[in-house]
Design an enzyme around this catalytic site. Structure first.
Site, PDB file in Angstrom:
ATOM      1  N   LYS A 111      29.110  36.911  48.081  1.00  9.25           N
ATOM      2  CA  LYS A 111      30.023  36.568  46.982  1.00  9.25           C
ATOM      3  C   LYS A 111      31.110  35.604  47.483  1.00  9.25           C
ATOM      4  O   LYS A 111      31.504  34.683  46.772  1.00  9.25           O
ATOM      5  CB  LYS A 111      30.637  37.834  46.390  1.00  9.25           C
ATOM      6  CG  LYS A 111      29.664  38.602  45.499  1.00  9.25           C
ATOM      7  CD  LYS A 111      30.402  39.539  44.580  1.00  9.25           C
ATOM      8  CE  LYS A 111      29.653  40.154  43.462  1.00  9.25           C
ATOM      9  NZ  LYS A 111      28.331  40.457  43.368  1.00  9.25           N
ATOM     10  N   LYS A 193      15.368  37.982  44.885  1.00 10.49           N
ATOM     11  CA  LYS A 193      15.135  39.375  44.492  1.00 10.49           C
ATOM     12  C   LYS A 193      15.314  39.552  42.987  1.00 10.49           C
ATOM     13  O   LYS A 193      16.201  38.960  42.399  1.00 10.49           O
ATOM     14  CB  LYS A 193      16.148  40.267  45.223  1.00 10.49           C
ATOM     15  CG  LYS A 193      15.930  41.756  45.038  1.00 10.49           C
ATOM     16  CD  LYS A 193      16.889  42.556  45.896  1.00 10.49           C
ATOM     17  CE  LYS A 193      18.191  42.877  45.196  1.00 10.49           C
ATOM     18  NZ  LYS A 193      18.083  43.890  44.147  1.00 10.49           N
ATOM     19  N   LYS A 196      19.200  43.664  38.662  1.00 12.16           N
ATOM     20  CA  LYS A 196      19.681  43.915  37.312  1.00 12.16           C
ATOM     21  C   LYS A 196      20.937  43.129  36.968  1.00 12.16           C
ATOM     22  O   LYS A 196      21.253  42.935  35.807  1.00 12.16           O
ATOM     23  CB  LYS A 196      19.874  45.418  37.063  1.00 12.16           C
ATOM     24  CG  LYS A 196      20.751  46.155  38.024  1.00 12.16           C
ATOM     25  CD  LYS A 196      20.741  47.641  37.645  1.00 12.16           C
ATOM     26  CE  LYS A 196      21.029  48.538  38.817  1.00 12.16           C
ATOM     27  NZ  LYS A 196      22.275  48.265  39.500  1.00 12.16           N
TER      28      LYS A 196
HETATM   29  P1  ATP Z   1      22.663  44.745  41.412  1.00 10.07           P
HETATM   30  O1  ATP Z   1      22.230  43.349  41.075  1.00 10.07           O
HETATM   31  O2  ATP Z   1      23.702  45.317  40.469  1.00 10.07           O
HETATM   32  O3  ATP Z   1      22.977  44.952  42.865  1.00 10.07           O
HETATM   33  P2  ATP Z   1      20.066  45.918  41.857  1.00 10.07           P
HETATM   34  O4  ATP Z   1      18.928  45.647  40.935  1.00 10.07           O
HETATM   35  O5  ATP Z   1      20.075  45.248  43.186  1.00 10.07           O
HETATM   36  O6  ATP Z   1      21.378  45.606  41.040  1.00 10.07           O
HETATM   37  P3  ATP Z   1      21.077  48.399  42.966  1.00 10.07           P
HETATM   38  O7  ATP Z   1      21.851  49.351  42.096  1.00 10.07           O
HETATM   39  O8  ATP Z   1      21.819  47.531  43.932  1.00 10.07           O
HETATM   40  O9  ATP Z   1      20.162  47.486  42.016  1.00 10.07           O
HETATM   41  O10 ATP Z   1      19.979  49.206  43.758  1.00 10.07           O
HETATM   42  C1  ATP Z   1      19.352  50.345  43.236  1.00 10.07           C
HETATM   43  C2  ATP Z   1      18.094  50.650  44.017  1.00 10.07           C
HETATM   44  O11 ATP Z   1      17.061  49.753  43.604  1.00 10.07           O
HETATM   45  C3  ATP Z   1      18.205  50.486  45.523  1.00 10.07           C
HETATM   46  O12 ATP Z   1      17.471  51.508  46.164  1.00 10.07           O
HETATM   47  C4  ATP Z   1      17.585  49.131  45.784  1.00 10.07           C
HETATM   48  O13 ATP Z   1      17.057  49.024  47.092  1.00 10.07           O
HETATM   49  C5  ATP Z   1      16.474  49.115  44.736  1.00 10.07           C
HETATM   50  N1  ATP Z   1      16.136  47.754  44.334  1.00 10.07           N
HETATM   51  C6  ATP Z   1      16.941  46.872  43.687  1.00 10.07           C
HETATM   52  N2  ATP Z   1      16.295  45.714  43.466  1.00 10.07           N
HETATM   53  C7  ATP Z   1      15.050  45.868  43.971  1.00 10.07           C
HETATM   54  C8  ATP Z   1      13.897  45.016  44.039  1.00 10.07           C
HETATM   55  N3  ATP Z   1      13.913  43.799  43.531  1.00 10.07           N
HETATM   56  N4  ATP Z   1      12.783  45.486  44.641  1.00 10.07           N
HETATM   57  C9  ATP Z   1      12.754  46.738  45.165  1.00 10.07           C
HETATM   58  N5  ATP Z   1      13.802  47.577  45.134  1.00 10.07           N
HETATM   59  C10 ATP Z   1      14.932  47.171  44.539  1.00 10.07           C
HETATM   60 MG    MG Z   2      21.746  45.483  44.569  1.00 12.97          MG
END
Ligand code: ATP
Ligand code: MG
Length: 330
Positions: A111, A193, A196
């Site tokens: 960031k 990646k 969300k």
């Molecule tokens: P943000 O963008 O808010 O960080 P995020 O999709 O990365 O959202 P997190 O809340 O950071 O989600 O992570 C929740 C769980 O989902 C963690 O265990 C993370 O490793 C897993 N995860 C997130 N994105 C992926 C992905 N693209 N593939 C596999 N696992 C994922």
């Molecule tokens: Mg994340």
């Protein structure tokens, strides 16, 4: 039974990446481990989030976890903010983490590198809170996607620091990273990646997307243009991503999928992946609506918080004694 702990932030809508990297492993492990799953709402406020949105995200998230097949009688499901021990131990962890260590954490670094301003102090220190989340429960394993490995490493460092300074107080946890599906990529950019918080509707499948829309997103996924379909995440990342999605959803080994599509075209693979995603989302969403109308979530969370608090409060009391906070025996 070995203990496992995992948390998820209620920021944004859950994606297929979250399902594959975070929810599916929990489903696979719930019979063989003592599982604690918490909604990390205290981590969610490290960025500016509208309280109404936070509430809705939290409800959706729990409902989707249950709809995916997590059994509340087997796993302990709770909200982080319902167990004050997280914030209590979180502060102690913050006071034992060095600025240099937190400076190296990629989320904050990324960031800063992007030139984002108005970053909160919470965004800088949250890895210390995450260490507390894990260490409160003496978790043996923390199932995570690749993106979270660094956090578990910091947790191990902090646990060892405490143990050296105050005697054996924490179990040093191990990260558990699946071989397949640990990092699902954007359907439009297979080097990024699927997340969300990323605003790329075509590259991201939300678990509450209309199943037919999700299928279309798979059909228009960016792939590579080699003549042969070979499972090679380095050279053909778009293709490998689709194969991983199919493998985790259907349970078929990657090697077997690669064999079956050898000599076939991208269209055939996409159709199969699209159908698998369609089926997954249809079933999930039907259960989601049932659970939403059942009113059971409140009770499940209350039970989860009560169960988690017994363990977490005991740990905080122990740490408070070690830190010199307790003046009297009782
Ligand atoms: P943000 O963008 O808010 O960080 P995020 O999709 O990365 O959202 P997190 O809340 O950071 O989600 O992570 C929740 C769980 O989902 C963690 O265990 C993370 O490793 C897993 N995860 C997130 N994105 C992926 C992905 N693209 N593939 C596999 N696992 C994922
Ligand atoms: Mg994340």
């Amino acid at each position: 039974m070995k203990r496992m702990l995992t948390g998820i932030k209620p920021t944004g809508k859950l994606t297929l990446g979250n399902y594959i990297g975070a929810i599916k492993p929990c489903l696979d492990y719930q019979d063989d481990y003592e599982m604690f799953i918490f909604i990390a709402n205290q981590h969610a406020i490290t960025i500016n989030i509208d309280p109404k949105e936070l509430k809705q995200n939290t409800k959706d998230l729990i409902t989707l976890y249950l709809a995916s097949g997590l059994d509340p009688n087997k796993v302990t499901l709770f909200l982080q903010s319902d167990v004050p021990a997280h914030a209590q131990l979180g502060w102690a962890m913050t006071c034992h983490a060095y600025m240099g260590e937190l400076n190296r954490m990629t989320q904050y670094k990324d960031k800063c590198a992007k030139g984002e301003t108005n970053l909160t102090a919470g965004l800088f220190t949250y890895p210390a809170l995450m260490a507390a989340d894990i260490l409160l429960y003496d978790a043996d394993y923390v199932p995570v996607g690749v993106d979270q490995k660094q956090h578990v490493e910091l947790t191990r460092t902090l646990a060892e620091r405490f143990n050296n300074r105050y005697g054996e107080v924490f179990r040093v946890p191990d990260p558990l990273i699946s071989k397949v599906g640990a990092k699902i990529y954007s359907l439009q950019d297979p080097t990024k990646k699927m997340s969300k918080s990323e605003d790329n509707p075509k590259g991201t499948i939300n678990l509450l997307d209309e199943p037919s829309v999700a299928r279309k997103k798979i059909m228009s996924a960016v792939t590579d243009s080699y003549a042969n379909l070979v499972y090679d995440p380095e050279k053909q990342p778009g293709l490998a991503n689709l194969m991983q999605i199919l493998s985790v959803i259907t349970g078929e080994a990657i090697e077997s999928i690669a064999d079956r599509f050898n000599g076939k075209g991208y269209g055939e693979l996409k159709k199969e992946v699209g159908d698998a995603v369609y089926e997954l989302l249809s079933g999930l969403q039907a259960r989601y609506h049932e659970i939403q109308n059942s009113g059971i979530v409140e009770e499940i969370l209350a039970q989860g918080a009560a169960k988690a608090s017994v363990i977490a409060d005991r740990k905080v009391a122990k740490i408070y004694r070690k830190l010199g906070f307790k003046l009297f025996k009782k």
